[in-house]
Design a protein around this motif. Structure first.
Motif, PDB file in Angstrom:
ATOM      1  N   HIS A 139      -0.717  -4.168   5.865  1.00  0.00           N
ATOM      2  CA  HIS A 139       0.417  -3.281   6.217  1.00  0.00           C
ATOM      3  C   HIS A 139       1.475  -4.037   7.008  1.00  0.00           C
ATOM      4  O   HIS A 139       2.170  -3.469   7.847  1.00  0.00           O
TER       5      HIS A 139
ATOM      6  N   HIS B  46      -0.976   4.545  -0.412  1.00  0.00           N
ATOM      7  CA  HIS B  46      -1.874   5.542   0.198  1.00  0.00           C
ATOM      8  C   HIS B  46      -1.616   6.972  -0.275  1.00  0.00           C
ATOM      9  O   HIS B  46      -1.672   7.916   0.526  1.00  0.00           O
TER      10      HIS B  46
ATOM     11  N   ASP C 134      -4.778   0.203  -2.422  1.00  0.00           N
ATOM     12  CA  ASP C 134      -4.588   1.399  -1.590  1.00  0.00           C
ATOM     13  C   ASP C 134      -3.429   2.210  -2.172  1.00  0.00           C
ATOM     14  O   ASP C 134      -2.549   2.703  -1.472  1.00  0.00           O
TER      15      ASP C 134
ATOM     16  N   HIS D 170      -2.733  -4.516   2.099  1.00  0.00           N
ATOM     17  CA  HIS D 170      -3.882  -4.286   2.982  1.00  0.00           C
ATOM     18  C   HIS D 170      -3.599  -4.458   4.469  1.00  0.00           C
ATOM     19  O   HIS D 170      -4.073  -3.685   5.278  1.00  0.00           O
TER      20      HIS D 170
ATOM     21  N   ASP E 271       0.831  -1.215   0.000  1.00  0.00           N
ATOM     22  CA  ASP E 271       0.000   0.000   0.000  1.00  0.00           C
ATOM     23  C   ASP E 271       0.865   1.264   0.000  1.00  0.00           C
ATOM     24  O   ASP E 271       1.829   1.369   0.774  1.00  0.00           O
TER      25      ASP E 271
HETATM   26 FE   LIG Z   1      -3.931   0.264   3.320  1.00  0.00          FE
END
Ligand SMILES: [Fe+2]
Ligand SMILES: [Fe+2]
Length: 279
Positions: free
Chosen positions: A233, A10, A36, A231, A8
């Protein structure tokens, strides 16, 4: 051929550049980001992020592919770019930024890939409440304006700005993908397969399990040699033995901005170089 998988990001452009540097440093021309990503093109910051990510990728001679995480507004990708698939079926969001729709399959160097994005947000309720709160605030401001004799303005309702109804896959998505995919060597998802035990998992909640079950059904039905996801992390590797063979599962860590409380976090755990094909 080598590719670089990334966890991810973000919308963190500094981290995206770090990932692109890691790829370029190894002579890798394709980065595949596991959701993400930060697709928020409904916001000015989101547009800037995409433009900068595209420029950064181009400067390094890298193409950046991504699938949808729960925090990517993927419905908007289909709306804006659905009619622009490239020659491999990815949607071209920018020249160097390509989106793999849920269920998309393709082949690189004789290796067959399947992308299956989506996950359930653990903070869905908060996001919906925050959208409503922002709408109420905008409506109050408009009332003040009208009371002061100012002309009426459009009041944004904020629905679909923080939470995206398409975030979770459906059972039908999973069944359709299983029926249509054929042979799959590498499965790329945002969510984890249900059966793994990563140790650190704040998403081991009843509300999250149905989507993890969908990913697991795909793993069981197609028996890919590798399944990679983001997802959580959290970086881990686990071997799953299923009815159609063994699958190595690689969970990747995320960008540092969301990882300060992840035990044992190392930024280099948010990417993974992968040799595919003959070399
Ligand atoms: Fe995430
Ligand atoms: Fe996520």
């Amino acid at each position: 051929m080598r590719i670089l998988l990334a966890g991810d990001t973000h919308g963190n452009i500094g981290h995206v550049r770090r990932v692109l540097d890691a790829a370029a440093g190894e002579g890798i021309e394709r980065v595949f980001q596991l959701g993400d990503f930060g697709y928020w093109e409904h916001e000015p910051n989101g547009v800037r992020f995409l433009d900068e990510a595209h420029r950064s990728a181009r400067a390094r001679g890298v193409t950046l592919y991504f699938l949808d995480g729960n925090h990517d507004k993927s419905g908007l990708i289909h709306e804006r770019y659905g009619d622009r698939p490239d020659e491999e079926g990815f949607l071209s969001v920018r020249g160097r930024i390509r989106y793999a729709p849920r269920g998309h399959t393709w082949e690189w160097d004789g290796v067959r890939f399947l992308a299956f994005g989506g996950a359930r947000s653990v903070d869905k309720d908060w996001r919906l409440q925050e959208e409503a709160r922002r709408h109420q605030k905008a409506a109050r401001k408009e009332n003040y304006r009208l009371a002061a004799g100012r002309p009426a303005e459009h009041v944004a309702d904020h629905a679909g700005t923080l939470w995206f109804p398409e975030e979770e896959a459906t059972d039908e998505d999973a069944e359709r993908v299983i029926a249509a995919a054929g042979r799959v060597d590498i499965l790329l998802t945002h969510d984890k397969p249900r059966a793994t035990s990563p140790g650190t998992d704040r998403k081991d909640l009843d509300i999250c399990h149905p989507n993890q079950d969908r990913v697991q059904r795909i793993v069981d039905a197609l028996g890919p040699e590798l399944a990679a996801h983001g997802h959580l992390h959290h970086r881990y590797t686990e071997l799953l033995s299923g009815p159609n063979g063994d699958t190595v599962v690689e969970g990747l860590a995320a960008d540092p901005s969301v990882s300060w409380d992840v035990p044992g976090y190392r930024v280099a755990d948010s990417w993974l170089g992968l040799g595919i094909g003959d070399d």
